[in-house]
Design a protein around this motif. Sequence first.
Motif, PDB file in Angstrom:
ATOM      1  N   GLY A   1     -17.416   0.880   3.097  1.00 19.45           N
ATOM      2  CA  GLY A   1     -16.984   1.489   1.628  1.00 19.45           C
ATOM      3  C   GLY A   1     -16.205   0.716   0.779  1.00 19.45           C
ATOM      4  O   GLY A   1     -15.401  -0.153   1.419  1.00 19.45           O
ATOM      5  N   SER A   2     -15.913   1.245  -0.281  1.00 22.99           N
ATOM      6  CA  SER A   2     -14.726   0.411  -1.140  1.00 22.99           C
ATOM      7  C   SER A   2     -13.411   0.657  -0.840  1.00 22.99           C
ATOM      8  O   SER A   2     -13.208   1.908  -0.569  1.00 22.99           O
ATOM      9  N   THR A   3     -12.625  -0.249  -0.818  1.00 23.92           N
ATOM     10  CA  THR A   3     -11.104  -0.039  -0.598  1.00 23.92           C
ATOM     11  C   THR A   3     -10.552   0.991  -1.495  1.00 23.92           C
ATOM     12  O   THR A   3      -9.729   1.931  -0.986  1.00 23.92           O
ATOM     13  N   GLU A   4     -10.965   0.939  -2.801  1.00 25.00           N
ATOM     14  CA  GLU A   4     -10.362   1.887  -3.844  1.00 25.00           C
ATOM     15  C   GLU A   4     -10.729   3.494  -3.387  1.00 25.00           C
ATOM     16  O   GLU A   4      -9.889   4.180  -3.421  1.00 25.00           O
ATOM     17  N   ARG A   5     -11.997   3.523  -3.044  1.00 25.80           N
ATOM     18  CA  ARG A   5     -12.533   4.879  -2.684  1.00 25.80           C
ATOM     19  C   ARG A   5     -11.944   5.153  -1.338  1.00 25.80           C
ATOM     20  O   ARG A   5     -11.336   6.341  -1.289  1.00 25.80           O
ATOM     21  N   ASN A   6     -11.421   4.400  -0.378  1.00 27.93           N
ATOM     22  CA  ASN A   6     -11.082   4.618   0.648  1.00 27.93           C
ATOM     23  C   ASN A   6      -9.554   5.283   0.397  1.00 27.93           C
ATOM     24  O   ASN A   6      -9.109   6.048   1.131  1.00 27.93           O
ATOM     25  N   MET A   7      -8.987   4.568  -0.257  1.00 28.14           N
ATOM     26  CA  MET A   7      -7.510   4.617  -0.698  1.00 28.14           C
ATOM     27  C   MET A   7      -7.221   6.094  -1.235  1.00 28.14           C
ATOM     28  O   MET A   7      -6.623   7.006  -0.907  1.00 28.14           O
ATOM     29  N   GLU A   8      -8.382   6.432  -2.224  1.00 27.70           N
ATOM     30  CA  GLU A   8      -8.255   7.464  -2.847  1.00 27.70           C
ATOM     31  C   GLU A   8      -8.516   8.697  -1.918  1.00 27.70           C
ATOM     32  O   GLU A   8      -7.995   9.716  -1.721  1.00 27.70           O
TER      33      GLU A   8
END
Length: 639
Positions: free
Chosen positions: A263-270
């Motif tokens: 998945g996207s890094t941004e989504r994972n961090m969120e």
Amino acid sequence: MKNQRKAITKKFQFLIMFIALSICSYGQKTYDLKDPGPEKLSKCDCLGTLQVMPPEVQFGVFRDANNDLYFMLTDKAWFGQLIKGKKDGIAIDIVKKNQYNCEGDNSFANSRIHRGTLTPPVYRNELQANALPSERDNFITKVGKVPSDLVNDDLEYNLIIINNNYVCYNTHFVNVITERWELLEMGLFMDTLSTSTTAEAQTEQNKTIKYILNNKRLQFTIPFEKNKSNYSAKDIKPIYDSLHLSNFNIKKITIKAFSSVEGSTERNMELQEKRAQSILEAMQSFQNINIITQVSSSENWIEFLHDIAGSPYGNLASLSKQEIKKKLQDKKILDGLEPILSKHRKAILILDLDKKSLYAQYDPMKLLSIFEKSIEEKNLDKALEIQHAIFARMRDHTAPEDLLDKIEIPKQVQYGSLLLNQSAYAYETTKKSHYATLLEFQELDIILPQNGHLKYNIVVLKLKCWLFAELIVDPIMFKKEIQALKTYGIPTKLIRRLMLNYHIIYGEYLMAQKKYKEKDMAVKYINTNYRKVGLQGEDLVRLAQYFSSYAKYEWGIKVLAPHISRIDVEENLIFYYINLTIYDPAIIKRASYRKTLINAASINKERFCKIFDSSEKGGISFQLLNSDYLKASYCENCQ
């Protein structure tokens, strides 16, 4: 010397590396300097000097506020050995960061002598005439000036040593943080309660959580379900109950949250931030006292790369992070990897605990009154508990700052623990000097001559006074005093820690007298004995920095290497390991090194990218980007 950053010279020839590079070139003046070619050893006397120069003697180049460039040597006696003849001298190769481009080849000068802008050579007589006065044995001399069209660029300064107009030595400097004066942690003894236990608990999903409760700190792991971000008090309650925290308040929670890599890094961090926040809110619901929180989140690359090794998906390890993420968009591959990925979604929680006290909510002046009554009644156990409660209130700033001054304790043997605690707390929380506190402890020693905790505290304060030149110490007698602590029941590990700090200071004492062989013995003692102490975290970093300050880089690497593959590795530890290893081609070629770089970038991307800044901007060196491997890692994570 505290917090000093040193540019440590690494003795490898850039001319050799230069030939192997794929570059774009441009021409520039070389001031009739010559390449000695295969006759380098016969034409370059400085090479023999560099081989025998002690590692304690270091040199570098720096720029001042007027954009003048200076050469510095830490022992002026060696200048005459490096620069002997009137045609011996120094030139500087000024390199710009924008010569390194992620979109193409690096751009260097079309020369075998330099890569960037070459300053006019400065020869022996002028170097001696330009030398600045120095209070120490340093030799500092002006060697050039940054051209006006370069002053606003990100620059580094490569040193060129010239013998009889031949370019004999060409090197750049990497910024290695070193620290000789930083001691290992030494807390003072206080007579307070502590708890130690080990247990296991089951989550609702019947997954085992192991933890160790030791001296007010608890660490455990919570596994995450895929795509679940909300954790209620109901979810957390079985874990909370299993930890047997009814006798403690949680003072601080540190959460290190990890997502799987798909998945996207941004989504994972969120997602990780939401998970961490919901856990914090759930834990807070179990107590009224506010909990201090610290949260970090990252993708779990290090365990992913480790776990796919030897699996049908092992070939993914050779791809870039973005290429791996693209592969994981394939549902078949993603489903096949799910048993591995499911283990990577988790949070590591670290709880700092305070033992609950019956007196926690009492008015501070009421506490003082009860304490005084306990003294009158000679109820020492109660007095100790109240004293601890007063200290806790003062640490939390919920009691007047002058409350400590109002606590009166008779200077008698039976009140020894209270007196010891009072002095130790005052030292811990006020700006009282090491020496003033030492005198206070020595006064207590008169009435408590057999108190081992007091003897230990006296040694700790003597070490700190010796370190900061507040006390003249006889090294031989002081060593015996430390070793004698064993007769007072002080644990062997604590004595060994004191002995390490003793040798840290003693080594510098010998260094100042230029007793290099004796200093080497002190440093060797530390290297031989530190494993017996069980150092962790920042102490390991301090020790590695100490070894590096004496050019014992290999020792520093060995201190840190066993710890860098942990998912919860301390940030300072992994970055200092990189600081010591990233310029070593033999180390960076190892397959495991990519995991180290990716882990560091996941922990703190900004700090990782800063590694490749110039030393003037706090980086190690942007010339690390000469390595195709490191350049690829930099461009993958930072551009």
